[in-house]
Design an enzyme around this catalytic site. Structure first.
Site, PDB file in Angstrom:
ATOM      1  N   LYS A 205       0.843  -1.199   0.000  1.00 40.12           N
ATOM      2  CA  LYS A 205       0.000   0.000   0.000  1.00 40.12           C
ATOM      3  C   LYS A 205       0.882   1.255   0.000  1.00 40.12           C
ATOM      4  CE  LYS A 205      -3.625   2.297   2.629  1.00 40.12           C
ATOM      5  NZ  LYS A 205      -4.590   2.210   3.725  1.00 40.12           N
ATOM      6  N   GLU A 211      10.645  -4.489   4.517  1.00 36.00           N
ATOM      7  CA  GLU A 211      10.808  -5.878   4.084  1.00 36.00           C
ATOM      8  C   GLU A 211      10.498  -6.030   2.593  1.00 36.00           C
ATOM      9  OE1 GLU A 211       9.060  -4.746   6.640  1.00 36.00           O
ATOM     10  OE2 GLU A 211       9.051  -6.160   8.338  1.00 36.00           O
ATOM     11  N   GLY A 266      -4.860  -1.898   4.782  1.00 40.94           N
ATOM     12  CA  GLY A 266      -3.957  -2.967   4.322  1.00 40.94           C
ATOM     13  C   GLY A 266      -4.538  -4.352   4.540  1.00 40.94           C
ATOM     14  N   ARG A 267      -5.116  -4.570   5.726  1.00 39.77           N
ATOM     15  CA  ARG A 267      -5.633  -5.915   6.039  1.00 39.77           C
ATOM     16  C   ARG A 267      -7.026  -6.149   5.447  1.00 39.77           C
ATOM     17  NH1 ARG A 267      -4.723  -2.682  10.201  1.00 39.77           N
ATOM     18  NH2 ARG A 267      -6.440  -1.955  11.488  1.00 39.77           N
ATOM     19  N   GLU A 352      -4.645  -6.876  14.630  1.00 45.89           N
ATOM     20  CA  GLU A 352      -4.184  -5.537  14.234  1.00 45.89           C
ATOM     21  C   GLU A 352      -5.348  -4.551  14.298  1.00 45.89           C
ATOM     22  OE1 GLU A 352      -0.698  -4.933  11.368  1.00 45.89           O
ATOM     23  OE2 GLU A 352      -2.383  -4.288  10.149  1.00 45.89           O
ATOM     24  N   HIS A 383      -4.634 -33.382  16.898  1.00 46.79           N
ATOM     25  CA  HIS A 383      -3.486 -34.151  17.377  1.00 46.79           C
ATOM     26  C   HIS A 383      -2.365 -33.232  17.837  1.00 46.79           C
ATOM     27  CE1 HIS A 383      -5.339 -37.839  15.852  1.00 46.79           C
ATOM     28  NE2 HIS A 383      -5.780 -37.058  14.872  1.00 46.79           N
ATOM     29  N   LYS A 505       9.048  -0.515  14.019  1.00 45.18           N
ATOM     30  CA  LYS A 505       9.587  -0.198  12.685  1.00 45.18           C
ATOM     31  C   LYS A 505      10.627   0.908  12.789  1.00 45.18           C
ATOM     32  CE  LYS A 505       5.407  -0.959   9.876  1.00 45.18           C
ATOM     33  NZ  LYS A 505       4.421  -0.292   9.050  1.00 45.18           N
TER      34      LYS A 505
HETATM   35  O1  F6P Z   1       3.086  -2.904   9.731  1.00 47.63           O
HETATM   36  C1  F6P Z   1       1.748  -3.170   9.563  1.00 47.63           C
HETATM   37  C2  F6P Z   1       1.301  -2.888   8.177  1.00 47.63           C
HETATM   38  O2  F6P Z   1       1.175  -1.528   7.985  1.00 47.63           O
HETATM   39  C3  F6P Z   1       0.009  -3.611   7.888  1.00 47.63           C
HETATM   40  O3  F6P Z   1      -1.098  -2.924   8.321  1.00 47.63           O
HETATM   41  C4  F6P Z   1       0.093  -3.776   6.419  1.00 47.63           C
HETATM   42  O4  F6P Z   1      -0.797  -4.768   5.979  1.00 47.63           O
HETATM   43  C5  F6P Z   1       1.538  -4.142   6.246  1.00 47.63           C
HETATM   44  O5  F6P Z   1       2.212  -3.370   7.213  1.00 47.63           O
HETATM   45  C6  F6P Z   1       2.109  -3.909   4.881  1.00 47.63           C
HETATM   46  O6  F6P Z   1       2.050  -2.572   4.504  1.00 47.63           O
HETATM   47  P1  F6P Z   1       2.232  -2.142   2.999  1.00 47.63           P
HETATM   48  O7  F6P Z   1       1.140  -2.755   2.207  1.00 47.63           O
HETATM   49  O8  F6P Z   1       2.170  -0.647   3.008  1.00 47.63           O
HETATM   50  O9  F6P Z   1       3.577  -2.638   2.531  1.00 47.63           O
END
Ligand code: F6P
Length: 560
Positions: A205, A211, A266-267, A352, A383, A505
């Site tokens: 987003k 990462e 995002g979620r 979240e 199990h 972060k």
């Molecule tokens: O760190 C949490 C978050 O902001 C989530 O809400 C989101 O889904 C994820 O990181 C990834 O964010 P982006 O889509 O901006 O890379």
């Protein structure tokens, strides 16, 4: 006013004192037709709420609380495009992404549907061209593998759905998901891939997530080191993002960027361009079916009265157990192998969203909010961790999900699977009394009788659907999304921000230079300083020292 100060909450507290020891088996004995009254249908789903420690009065009082907290008004506000995500000053309109109706939405003056339809069409055209093999890589080879690079909502949703819809996936286009900055994640995936046939979809987003950007850059280096010199690396990338400037700065052509908007959390983004990896895997038509399943639940949420409203009942039963019985967790247990990522997806979705301790007004929430959400697939989970569900000291409300039919029938294995699904909810409810154990094992010692006794009275919701189709997956996701929202409204929190992930972060960003470049780090605590020193010593002296740190040659492993 905080939820616990309301008269409706107080009424529930008093009611809880009266009914907390009521046994579900007695509720069934008193009302053998309890199933008929406590199950309902929502879209393609059947939900059975009869195995709960709840009476008609419980339901009435829970719905009175929901009403008093303004649930109906907040649902309407969300669908009207009001800026209900107050801390980020944003509307919350993922429901727009699954709308099939013509016309503006949420209103004539704030219509998002033209943008939604335009991007839907672009994603579909792009994905179908890749699937048909007409859109190819830099050397003219058709793509055989798509790697979604994203994390959190930009990974978990598409990954969960692509796995769930495996029976609908193209056999010619394999899907992979890379999320972790741990280099072994990307390296492990790339090791099995042919660069000229690999397409990367960078889903983010913000397009700033550490990462994702690190993995996208590593993917580009991998392509550069394996494709012929001068090859158009851009032919191997596409992006889903709200940040066009950053996508372009990365080097992805805007024609291969699929946008979305700040009103998609995002979620909650799998319905948006972030779902491009789903469209690539199962095709545009199946993606439309996924949307239609979610849309059916959106309509149900809007139209069904509260006492027959599946997400609202799920939410309020959650409140009942978390706030009145003191349950701390909630288990999601699909008896459906291809839903193996469902619990992990809603771990983010729920934790979240509702892992908050202040209200939208900034005051402390003085009751417990979001549950610790966890789970796994049956029968495997039986199990592994079911022992605690049956005989542990904690009350763990659980959702059991299953299909009536399998996509891949093998003898009577699906019936065996479903028998286990039924047996577990039955066992959780009924338990086994000491008298029953003694009758079955007359010679057992008292210690053994105690060990073999199940207290029972452990609640569960059973969710049943005909077959795990795209519509069903869409409906299941929307069901949980709305459950989470309703709980947030009851607790008075903002379910759509996530400030709690920011601090870590920021700290990580300030530590990375110390690990790559050296230096002491001003103001660090003794533990962090000590661990940095130990990390450096181990990294620089162990057998792996020669390959530690960034590979400056840019020659990533794998491929070929
Ligand atoms: O760190 C949490 C978050 O902001 C989530 O809400 C989101 O889904 C994820 O990181 C990834 O964010 P982006 O889509 O901006 O890379």
């Amino acid at each position: 006013m905080s939820v616990s100060a309301s008269a409706e909450y107080e009424a529930l507290r008093a009611h809880h004192a009266l009914v907390r020891d009521v046994r579900m088996v007695d509720l069934f004995a008193a009302e053998p037709e309890r199933f008929a009254r406590w199950h309902l249908r929502a879209g393609p789903l059947l939900l059975d709420f009869s195995k709960h420690r709840a009476t008609e009065e419980t339901l009435r009082l829970l719905m009175a609380l929901a009403r008093a907290r303004g649930v109906e008004g907040r649902i309407r506000a969300m669908f009207a495009g009001e800026r209900i995500n107050a801390s980020e000053d944003r509307a919350v309109l993922h429901v727009a992404l699954r709308r099939s109706e013509d016309g503006p939405f949420p209103s004539g003056s704030f219509d998002v549907m033209n943008d939604v339809r335009r991007v839907r069409g672009r994603v579909a055209a792009f994905a179908e061209a890749v699937r048909a093999g007409t859109l190819r890589g830099a050397t003219g080879a058709a793509f055989t593998d798509v790697v979604n690079i994203g994390i959190g909502g930009s990974d978990l949703g598409p990954k969960m759905v692509v796995r769930a819809l495996a029976p609908y996936a193209s056999p010619r286009l394999r899907s992979h998901f890379v999320s972790n900055v741990d280099p072994s994640d990307l390296s492990g995936v790339l090791a099995g891939l042919v660069p000229e046939r690999t397409l990367f979809l960078v889903a983010s987003k913000t397009f700033t997530t550490q990462e994702t950007m690190a993995n996208a850059e590593a993917a580009r280096r991998w392509l550069r080191s394996h494709l012929p010199a001068g090859a158009d690396l851009g032919a191997h990338f596409a992006a889903a993002s709200t940040n066009e400037a950053a996508v372009v700065a990365f080097g992805i052509d805007p024609a291969r960027m699929f946008g979305f908007w700040d009103w998609v959390g995002g979620r909650y983004s799998l319905w948006s361009a972030v779902g491009a990896s789903i469209v690539l895997a199962v095709g545009a038509e199946n993606f439309t079916r996924l949307l239609s399943g979610a849309e059916a639940i959106d309509r149900h949420l809007l139209d069904a009265p509260l006492t027959r409203n599946a997400p609202v009942i799920m939410a309020m039963l959650g409140v009942w157990y978390q706030n009145f019985f003191g349950a701390q967790t909630h288990a999601i247990l699909p008896y459906d192998q291809t839903l193996e990522h469902f619990a992990a997806y809603f771990q983010q979705g729920d934790m979240e969203s509702n892992g908050k301790s202040v209200t939208s007004a900034g005051t402390p929430v003085n009751v417990d909010t979001g549950a610790v959400v966890w789970g796994g697939v049956g029968t495997n989970a039986q199990h592994a961790f079911f022992q605690l569900l049956h005989q542990g000291t904690r009350l763990v409300p659980a959702d059991f999900l299953a299909a009536a039919r399998s996509h891949a029938p093998l003898g009577h294995q699906h019936e065996m699977l479903f028998a286990n699904y039924l047996a577990q909810t039955q066992a959780l409810m009924r338990g086994r009394s000491a008298a029953e154990v003694r009758a079955a094992h007359p010679d057992a010692s008292e210690a053994l009788v105690a060990a073999r006794t199940f207290e029972g009275n452990r609640p569960s919701t059973s969710i049943l659907y005909p077959l795990l189709t795209p519509e069903v997956v869409g409906a299941l996701v929307a069901l949980y999304e709305h459950k989470i929202f309703v709980q947030g409204v009851v607790w008075g929190i903002n379910s759509f921000d996530q400030w709690g992930v920011e601090l870590g972060k920021e700290l990580a960003s300030s530590i990375v230079p110390l690990l790559i470049g050296g230096g002491e780090g001003v103001g660090l605590d003794g533990s962090t300083r000590g661990l940095i020193a130990a990390f450096r010593a181990m990294r620089d002296s162990g057998p792996g020292a020669a390959v530690a740190g960034e590979d400056e040659s840019g020659d990533e492993r794998g491929g070929g």
